[in-house]
Write a protein that holds these residues in place. Structure first.
Motif, PDB file in Angstrom:
ATOM      1  N   GLU A  52       0.960  -1.172   0.068  1.00  0.00           N
ATOM      2  CA  GLU A  52       0.097   0.048   0.067  1.00  0.00           C
ATOM      3  C   GLU A  52       0.790   1.247   0.112  1.00  0.00           C
ATOM      4  O   GLU A  52       0.329   2.348  -0.431  1.00  0.00           O
ATOM      5  N   LYS A  53       2.043   1.390   0.567  1.00  0.00           N
ATOM      6  CA  LYS A  53       3.108   2.310   0.518  1.00  0.00           C
ATOM      7  C   LYS A  53       2.399   3.515   0.884  1.00  0.00           C
ATOM      8  O   LYS A  53       2.601   4.616   0.566  1.00  0.00           O
ATOM      9  N   ARG A  54       1.723   3.558   2.123  1.00  0.00           N
ATOM     10  CA  ARG A  54       1.166   4.668   2.734  1.00  0.00           C
ATOM     11  C   ARG A  54       1.973   5.899   3.099  1.00  0.00           C
ATOM     12  O   ARG A  54       1.705   6.960   3.240  1.00  0.00           O
ATOM     13  N   ALA A  55       3.213   5.385   3.668  1.00  0.00           N
ATOM     14  CA  ALA A  55       4.106   6.404   4.166  1.00  0.00           C
ATOM     15  C   ALA A  55       5.733   5.733   3.417  1.00  0.00           C
ATOM     16  O   ALA A  55       6.701   6.219   4.269  1.00  0.00           O
ATOM     17  N   TYR A  56       5.525   5.373   2.249  1.00  0.00           N
ATOM     18  CA  TYR A  56       6.958   5.151   1.862  1.00  0.00           C
ATOM     19  C   TYR A  56       7.562   6.386   0.984  1.00  0.00           C
ATOM     20  O   TYR A  56       6.699   7.196   0.503  1.00  0.00           O
ATOM     21  N   VAL A  57       8.747   6.380   1.333  1.00  0.00           N
ATOM     22  CA  VAL A  57       9.814   7.584   0.781  1.00  0.00           C
ATOM     23  C   VAL A  57      10.801   6.860   0.172  1.00  0.00           C
ATOM     24  O   VAL A  57      11.487   5.814   0.751  1.00  0.00           O
ATOM     25  N   GLU A  58      11.052   7.048  -1.086  1.00  0.00           N
ATOM     26  CA  GLU A  58      12.239   6.275  -1.929  1.00  0.00           C
ATOM     27  C   GLU A  58      13.404   7.065  -1.468  1.00  0.00           C
ATOM     28  O   GLU A  58      13.695   8.152  -1.281  1.00  0.00           O
ATOM     29  N   ARG A  59      14.618   6.193  -0.988  1.00  0.00           N
ATOM     30  CA  ARG A  59      15.868   6.564  -0.690  1.00  0.00           C
ATOM     31  C   ARG A  59      16.686   7.386  -1.753  1.00  0.00           C
ATOM     32  O   ARG A  59      16.806   6.667  -2.880  1.00  0.00           O
ATOM     33  N   SER A  60      17.145   8.453  -1.616  1.00  0.00           N
ATOM     34  CA  SER A  60      18.134   8.952  -2.651  1.00  0.00           C
ATOM     35  C   SER A  60      19.310   8.070  -2.763  1.00  0.00           C
ATOM     36  O   SER A  60      19.732   7.356  -2.053  1.00  0.00           O
ATOM     37  N   VAL A  61      19.790   7.910  -4.210  1.00  0.00           N
ATOM     38  CA  VAL A  61      20.976   7.086  -4.606  1.00  0.00           C
ATOM     39  C   VAL A  61      22.081   7.826  -4.509  1.00  0.00           C
ATOM     40  O   VAL A  61      22.362   8.539  -5.473  1.00  0.00           O
ATOM     41  N   HIS A  62      23.243   7.396  -3.529  1.00  0.00           N
ATOM     42  CA  HIS A  62      24.388   8.038  -3.453  1.00  0.00           C
ATOM     43  C   HIS A  62      25.542   6.762  -3.393  1.00  0.00           C
ATOM     44  O   HIS A  62      26.690   7.315  -3.028  1.00  0.00           O
TER      45      HIS A  62
END
Length: 361
Positions: A230-240
């Protein structure tokens, strides 16, 4: 009977299901009756060469080449996990914590305590991959049969620090979204519960269950913070993190085998998934995690038949066991010959030939 995601038909016996790749669940197969048949894998030149490298008794043993401990986001210490695997009859294992390896001293101590086991040095390394769309995505590459060196240790530490910096930002943003859904806590509250851990999604999930905000860690991921669901509070992590090319090069430099991990976890559409595998091969990758126990039978057969064999990649097998999720279990029975073949690849530093009629090419 206990229920789990369908395990692969590597053993020549269907474990249930019609091949539908929807997220269904089936009755677990009886491990005592699937370990004596290895279907078409057993008939290939690739597998037969592995048999010749092993004593007769060893090909009846089992392996798990994707395991996590308290060194990253696992529940059990390396000793506890080795003991758990031993009790399950899994005698060949790889410790693959995120961007870190057990030290040589730790591995030697474990080998003394478990002389009957084959313990493999490994790590699950974060790597940056550029999609056809131009977007950067983080993927994971297992380094197996690694030789610990100062160079590798330095590289892993640098990569780990990069990932952890972005993880902290990601978790804080997730907490803000969770609070917007009616929860009430801070990043500092989570950090207080895990004073010696880097706070990631697993720690966040454990905090929410310990505080009674969500029933299980699995439910936290399914409803709120998982890559899928459902990804209700999902935040994608920045890629470094380091590039895929750099990660593969460092694994090969350490005499290891680069293995592309859990290909379906990234949520790529088919054309991006095919491009990922193609790029991995072009950059020097040697194997793919074809047998991944959380996946259903159809997905594992696809990875084995159409990704590994078609592209001349070796195969790896593992559970991605953390100790928290029911569908990441230690119940699958993957033949230890798979590990033996990967070890051979590490020694020879080259890919494999699958079929007898290609041996002379």
């Amino acid at each position: 009977a206990r229920r789990e995601y369908i395990i692969s038909d590597i053993y020549g016996r269907s474990c249930g299901g019609s091949g539908d790749i929807s997220e269904q669940k089936r009755e677990s197969a009886d491990p005592d009756h699937i370990s004596d048949e290895f279907c078409s894998l057993r008939q290939t030149a690739y597998f037969k060469r592995g048999m010749t490298k092993m004593k007769t008794k060893e090909w009846k043993e089992f392996c798990d080449l994707h395991l996590h401990t308290t060194n990253s986001d696992g529940k059990y210490t390396p000793y506890e996990l080795a003991r758990l695997c031993m009790d399950k009859g899994i005698q060949t294992i790889a410790f693959t914590d995120h961007n870190v390896m057990l030290t040589k001293k730790e591995m030697n101590a474990l080998r003394e305590k478990f002389p009957e086991m084959h313990l493999i040095d490994g790590s699950e390394i974060s790597a940056a991959h550029q999609l056809l769309s131009g977007k950067m995505k983080e993927i994971h590459i297992l380094g197996l049969f690694l030789k610990p060196t100062d160079r590798l240790e330095k590289f892993l530490l640098q990569n780990k620090n990069r990932v952890e910096g972005e993880t902290k930002t990601q978790i804080k943003e997730m907490i803000a979204l969770l609070n917007g859904l009616g929860m009430n806590f801070t990043y500092e509250n989570v950090a207080e519960m895990f004073p010696e851990k880097i706070i990631g999604r697993m720690e966040l999930a454990r905090f929410l269950t310990e505080k009674g905000m969500v029933r299980t860690e699995e439910a936290v991921f399914d409803m709120y913070i998982g890559d899928s669901g459902e990804k209700r509070a999902y935040v994608e992590r920045s890629v470094h993190c380091a590039s895929m090319k750099k990660v593969i090069a460092e694994i090969l430099e350490a005499d290891g085998v680069p293995v592309l991990a859990h290909v379906f976890n990234y949520g790529f559409p088919p054309h991006e998934r095919n491009y990922l595998i193609k790029t991995f091969v072009q950059e020097g990758g040697l194997a793919i995690e074809a047998f991944y126990s959380p996946y259903m039978e159809a997905l594992q057969q696809y990875l084995y038949l159409f990704c590994a064999r078609k592209r001349g990649l070796g195969v790896s097998a593992g559970s991605d066991f953390h100790g928290f999720f029911e569908h990441h279990s230690l119940e699958c029975r993957y033949p230890a010959a798979i590990a033996c073949l990967l070890g051979q690849m590490a020694r020879e530093k080259k890919g494999i030939v699958w079929d007898d009629d290609r041996e002379g090419e």
